[in-house]
Design a protein around this motif. Sequence first.
Motif, short mmCIF file in Angstrom:
data_model
loop_
_atom_site.label_atom_id
_atom_site.label_comp_id
_atom_site.label_asym_id
_atom_site.label_seq_id
_atom_site.Cartn_x
_atom_site.Cartn_y
_atom_site.Cartn_z
N ASN A 184 0.89 -1.18 0.13
CA ASN A 184 -0.01 -0.09 0.00
C ASN A 184 0.93 1.31 0.03
N TYR A 185 0.87 1.89 -1.29
CA TYR A 185 1.84 3.15 -1.28
C TYR A 185 0.88 4.23 -0.78
N ASP A 186 0.48 4.32 0.70
CA ASP A 186 -0.23 5.31 1.16
C ASP A 186 0.68 6.61 1.46
N GLY A 187 0.12 7.38 2.11
CA GLY A 187 0.66 8.96 2.35
C GLY A 187 2.08 8.72 3.21
N ASN A 188 2.12 7.94 4.14
CA ASN A 188 3.34 7.84 4.77
C ASN A 188 4.49 7.13 3.72
N CYS A 189 4.15 6.29 3.07
CA CYS A 189 5.24 5.44 2.00
C CYS A 189 5.59 6.60 1.00
N VAL A 190 4.43 7.25 0.44
CA VAL A 190 5.00 8.31 -0.45
C VAL A 190 5.73 9.37 -0.02
N ASN A 191 5.73 9.93 1.01
CA ASN A 191 6.35 10.90 1.76
C ASN A 191 7.77 10.25 2.23
N ALA A 192 8.02 9.01 2.81
CA ALA A 192 8.98 8.40 2.80
C ALA A 192 9.87 8.28 1.53
N TYR A 193 9.39 7.94 0.56
CA TYR A 193 9.97 7.75 -0.75
C TYR A 193 10.31 9.19 -1.27
N LYS A 194 9.81 10.21 -1.18
CA LYS A 194 10.28 11.47 -1.65
C LYS A 194 11.35 11.93 -0.61
N ALA A 195 11.37 11.68 0.64
CA ALA A 195 12.35 11.91 1.49
C ALA A 195 13.84 11.17 0.88
N ILE A 196 13.62 10.03 0.52
CA ILE A 196 14.75 9.54 0.19
C ILE A 196 15.07 9.70 -1.16
N LEU A 197 14.53 10.25 -1.78
CA LEU A 197 14.91 10.92 -3.34
C LEU A 197 15.63 12.27 -3.02
N ALA A 198 15.10 12.74 -2.03
CA ALA A 198 15.90 14.09 -1.60
C ALA A 198 16.81 13.93 -0.75
N LEU A 199 17.54 12.54 -0.48
CA LEU A 199 18.68 12.13 0.39
C LEU A 199 18.46 12.34 1.83
N ARG A 200 17.16 12.81 2.51
CA ARG A 200 16.78 12.96 3.88
C ARG A 200 16.51 11.62 4.64
N MET A 201 17.34 10.91 4.80
CA MET A 201 17.02 9.45 5.31
C MET A 201 16.46 9.35 6.53
N ASN A 202 16.80 10.21 7.67
CA ASN A 202 16.33 10.11 8.93
C ASN A 202 14.71 10.57 8.83
N GLU A 203 14.24 11.55 8.06
CA GLU A 203 13.06 11.93 7.68
C GLU A 203 12.16 10.70 7.02
N ALA A 204 12.90 10.00 6.15
CA ALA A 204 12.32 8.95 5.51
C ALA A 204 12.15 7.77 6.58
N ARG A 205 12.86 7.48 7.33
CA ARG A 205 12.99 6.37 8.39
C ARG A 205 11.51 6.68 9.35
N ALA A 206 11.52 8.08 9.59
CA ALA A 206 10.32 8.53 10.59
C ALA A 206 8.82 8.15 9.94
N PHE A 207 9.17 8.59 8.85
CA PHE A 207 7.58 8.05 8.12
C PHE A 207 7.39 6.65 8.17
N LEU A 208 8.56 5.86 7.76
CA LEU A 208 8.09 4.42 8.03
C LEU A 208 7.92 3.69 9.19
N GLN A 209 8.56 4.35 10.35
CA GLN A 209 8.15 4.14 11.42
C GLN A 209 6.64 4.31 12.00
N LYS A 210 6.29 5.52 11.43
CA LYS A 210 4.76 5.51 11.64
C LYS A 210 3.79 4.83 10.82
N GLU A 211 4.30 4.28 9.69
CA GLU A 211 3.52 3.32 8.77
C GLU A 211 3.61 1.98 9.53
N LYS A 212 4.81 1.59 10.01
CA LYS A 212 4.80 0.49 10.83
C LYS A 212 3.73 0.32 11.83
#
Length: 493
Positions: free
Chosen positions: A24-52
């Motif tokens: 499910n590419y929901d809001g958390n995952c889309v935001n995590a993906y965008k953060a990864i492509l911006a090279l902001r990995m801690n932000e991406a991990r925070a979104f993935l933790q929320k999704e978990k």
Amino acid sequence: MARKFLLPCLFFLCWQLTAKADFNYDGNCVNAYKAILALRMNEARAFLQKEKQQDSQNGIITLLENYIDYFSIMASESKSDYERLKDNRSARISLLEDNDSKSPFYLYSQAQVYLQWSFLKAKFGDFVSSAFDAKKAKGLLSDNEEKYPGFTPDQISLALVNVIFGSIPASFQGITRFMGMSGNVQAGVKKLEELQNELTKSKFSFYNSEVIFFLCTSDINALHNLNDYQRLTTYLSEMDSTSLLRAYLQGYVAAKTAHNDDVIAFLEAAPKSADYIKVPSVDYMLGCARLNRQDNTPPTPLFDYVKEFKGINYIKDTYLKLAYYYLLQNDEGKYNYYVNLVKTRGNSTDEKDQQALWEANDAKPDLDLLRARFYFDGGYYSKALAQLAGKDENSFKLLRDKIQYYYYLGRICDKTGKTTDAVLNYQRAMNFGKSTKYYFAANASFLIGRIYEDKKDFKRAGDYYNQAIDMKDHQYQTDIDNDAKAGLKRVGG
């Protein structure tokens, strides 16, 4: 009675847990993906933790965790990070295989993990395992295409695979044919362009940055289109303006197409906060660009590169550039100090580092030729030509410098559209240098071949490509041979 009631409850609970497995590419995952492509990995991990916490069985979490590893290792080039994280590949494949097999993301996500680790393995020299992972990825993507024709993420990766398999160097093509791996660079890039145009109108619009990343790197590295600066810059303008990846790509494309002032502007404006991962290549490119401009700016980025970089490539090359900076400043002491570091630090795996070591052990460069070389690399062709004005072959004592003089005259004429003069000077470089170990003669032959190929004179082009291949035991042998063999393939030689 209680036991009879308990068993169905346990079964129902297990069924519920299994049924929740999904992609499910929901809001958390889309935001995590965008953060990864911006090279902001801690932000991406925070979104993935929320999704978990909301949907721990979501397979996209596993896929995006692999994205984090992939971009982090590619940025750092750290062998220790690669060794520490490479076992994640198998664990993630297992998790994805246990997920919802009816989803179009099921095979696609596994293919992405294989493909990303294929790139990483190749980067760290594990070429055989890399090839098997790439082949596995292609098989999964092809199977998924049959099940879900037109699935956009699948199309992106299939286009990329076509580029990768189509651009494998000639020296490796026997192995790839044996493994049944083939591709077409032009077709792959064309498909990526089509997908990029379609993405803005689709539910997968968030993939735009990744497609632009592939387009820029494919155009420069696979198609060698060094005249596409404006088109690629237009693509890059669509990426998130706060993205470090965007700034890196802007600098990379500008550097490869000799827009040196733009390299400096883009990379000096790159985001530098702790929110972003370290990308030492930004420092390397910025330091090289400042050296090309020769404005006497201190080489701080090059110092930062050798200090921060955890990989093995371009260490020798960076020390050589520091040596040349001080040589141009007439500081012989520091020149000699950094030349010695070229000899004692870093590795010689990459051909650029091999070349740096060669130059460090050779005679000191002629200052006019050195300045012309850096001006040329930066695209300052009039300044490069002015540096050579009033000189001829008799102005130089060393054979190396006579060859280099004609070679750079040829390069400047070539880049400024004076192809007749370019061929004349390239031929002189060949005559002086064809029996030496310097790369100038072989590359001059290749470049004459390219001029004739552009003129549609395929027979002459083939003759010069063959001459380039026939020259042996010189610098950049592998790269020049591969380029010439690719040229022969294009002209039917």
